[in-house]
Design a protein around this motif. Structure first.
Motif, PDB file in Angstrom:
ATOM      1  N   ARG A  45      24.784  33.243 -30.628  1.00 51.75           N
ATOM      2  CA  ARG A  45      24.321  31.823 -30.316  1.00 51.75           C
ATOM      3  C   ARG A  45      23.459  31.482 -31.123  1.00 51.75           C
ATOM      4  O   ARG A  45      23.494  30.072 -31.516  1.00 51.75           O
ATOM      5  CB  ARG A  45      23.917  32.151 -28.771  1.00 51.75           C
ATOM      6  N   GLU A  46      22.514  32.057 -31.504  1.00 52.96           N
ATOM      7  CA  GLU A  46      21.554  31.841 -32.415  1.00 52.96           C
ATOM      8  C   GLU A  46      21.075  32.672 -33.482  1.00 52.96           C
ATOM      9  O   GLU A  46      20.270  33.461 -33.462  1.00 52.96           O
ATOM     10  CB  GLU A  46      19.987  31.563 -31.636  1.00 52.96           C
ATOM     11  N   LEU A 165      39.643  32.248 -24.292  1.00 52.63           N
ATOM     12  CA  LEU A 165      38.813  32.884 -23.691  1.00 52.63           C
ATOM     13  C   LEU A 165      37.382  32.179 -24.273  1.00 52.63           C
ATOM     14  O   LEU A 165      36.357  32.330 -23.638  1.00 52.63           O
ATOM     15  CB  LEU A 165      38.939  34.420 -24.278  1.00 52.63           C
ATOM     16  N   ASP A 166      37.535  31.995 -25.437  1.00 49.48           N
ATOM     17  CA  ASP A 166      36.088  31.527 -26.045  1.00 49.48           C
ATOM     18  C   ASP A 166      35.737  30.321 -25.273  1.00 49.48           C
ATOM     19  O   ASP A 166      34.515  29.960 -25.088  1.00 49.48           O
ATOM     20  CB  ASP A 166      35.923  31.191 -27.580  1.00 49.48           C
ATOM     21  N   ALA A 167      36.528  29.353 -24.820  1.00 56.61           N
ATOM     22  CA  ALA A 167      36.137  28.070 -24.343  1.00 56.61           C
ATOM     23  C   ALA A 167      35.680  28.482 -22.894  1.00 56.61           C
ATOM     24  O   ALA A 167      34.745  28.013 -22.574  1.00 56.61           O
ATOM     25  CB  ALA A 167      37.480  27.245 -24.012  1.00 56.61           C
ATOM     26  N   GLU A 168      36.187  29.600 -22.179  1.00 55.20           N
ATOM     27  CA  GLU A 168      35.525  30.001 -21.004  1.00 55.20           C
ATOM     28  C   GLU A 168      34.424  30.733 -21.142  1.00 55.20           C
ATOM     29  O   GLU A 168      33.274  30.440 -20.222  1.00 55.20           O
ATOM     30  CB  GLU A 168      36.782  31.095 -20.302  1.00 55.20           C
ATOM     31  N   ILE A 169      34.050  31.370 -22.306  1.00 53.98           N
ATOM     32  CA  ILE A 169      32.804  32.069 -22.543  1.00 53.98           C
ATOM     33  C   ILE A 169      31.888  30.856 -22.735  1.00 53.98           C
ATOM     34  O   ILE A 169      30.571  30.965 -22.253  1.00 53.98           O
ATOM     35  CB  ILE A 169      32.799  33.102 -23.642  1.00 53.98           C
ATOM     36  N   ALA A 170      32.269  30.108 -23.463  1.00 52.58           N
ATOM     37  CA  ALA A 170      31.163  28.783 -23.712  1.00 52.58           C
ATOM     38  C   ALA A 170      30.892  28.076 -22.292  1.00 52.58           C
ATOM     39  O   ALA A 170      29.697  27.789 -22.197  1.00 52.58           O
ATOM     40  CB  ALA A 170      31.852  27.847 -24.757  1.00 52.58           C
ATOM     41  N   ALA A 171      31.834  27.801 -21.232  1.00 53.63           N
ATOM     42  CA  ALA A 171      31.473  27.513 -20.348  1.00 53.63           C
ATOM     43  C   ALA A 171      30.634  28.246 -19.372  1.00 53.63           C
ATOM     44  O   ALA A 171      29.834  27.572 -18.589  1.00 53.63           O
ATOM     45  CB  ALA A 171      32.908  27.040 -19.415  1.00 53.63           C
ATOM     46  N   ASN A 172      30.815  29.372 -19.378  1.00 52.90           N
ATOM     47  CA  ASN A 172      29.625  30.302 -18.878  1.00 52.90           C
ATOM     48  C   ASN A 172      28.463  30.011 -19.272  1.00 52.90           C
ATOM     49  O   ASN A 172      27.533  29.982 -18.476  1.00 52.90           O
ATOM     50  CB  ASN A 172      29.903  31.830 -19.153  1.00 52.90           C
TER      51      ASN A 172
END
Length: 215
Positions: A45-46, A165-172
């Motif tokens: 993420r960073e 799945l990445d979209a769901e993880i980003a939503a998390n």
């Protein structure tokens, strides 16, 4: 009445590992459902986080997690391999991250099935508990089986639906930040965040205020 909470969690976080079995045990002893909501490690993420942080940060963290593992009587060893590919001398994060993406997508696939917390617990035990080459052989498959899951099924889903799945993880991650925090492990109950493995007792205290009962 069953209480419900969300646990924001990362496979690269040693503090997440130190918290997981205690939260899982809580769901087994008390009437509370804790839904795992995995996020990508901070290094993804960073990517420049470790390069720009204080030089003492990493050294202190290593001392602290080993001390905590001894205090909690939880096995702890440097992961081999590290879920994040990183040059520890320069702290630079590699562009290719084969482990973290696979693990986090598998975690989200497990969460879809309502077994994310069990999966995270079993897998983190082999990553952080001293299993060398945890990514090879049957280590991950055995861990998934202990959580009541089929690794081949999870892998197939992760390979077929990486973007979803990445979209769901980003939503998390977005939900974690909306709840008032950014780091892991963070338990969120009724909109209130409890950050860190050292806030588990406080989280349980709050749950009990809201009617948490033993099973």
């Amino acid at each position: 009445m069953t209480l419900h909470a969300d646990l924001y969690w990362s496979f690269r976080s040693p503090y997440s590992y130190l918290a997981t079995r205690r939260y899982r045990a809580l769901t087994e002893s008390h009437d509370v459902d804790i839904a795992l909501r995995p996020v990508y490690p901070l290094a993804i993420r960073e990517p420049d986080f470790f390069e720009r942080n204080h030089p003492n940060w990493l050294r202190y963290t290593l001392v602290d997690i080993m001390r905590l593992s001894q205090f909690l009587d939880i096995p702890m060893a440097p992961p081999r391999p590290d879920p994040i590919v990183q040059d520890m001398a320069t702290r630079k994060i590699a562009d290719e991250q084969p482990y973290a993406y696979r693990l986090t997508r598998l975690g989200q696939a497990a969460a879809r099935r309502g077994k994310g917390l069990a999966f995270a617990d079993e897998v983190s035990r082999i990553i952080w508990g001293g299993t060398e080459n945890w990514h090879e052989g049957s280590h991950l498959a055995d861990a998934a089986a202990r959580a009541g899951l089929d690794l081949a099924e999870l892998d197939a889903e992760a390979e077929a639906e990486p973007e979803i799945l990445d979209a769901e993880i980003a939503a998390n991650q977005e939900a974690l930040e909306a709840a008032g925090h950014w780091g892991v492990p963070t338990l969120v109950f009724e909109g209130e965040p409890f950050f860190g493995q050292d806030r588990i007792d406080v989280a349980v205290w709050r749950l009990k205020q809201k009617g948490l009962e033993e099973r």
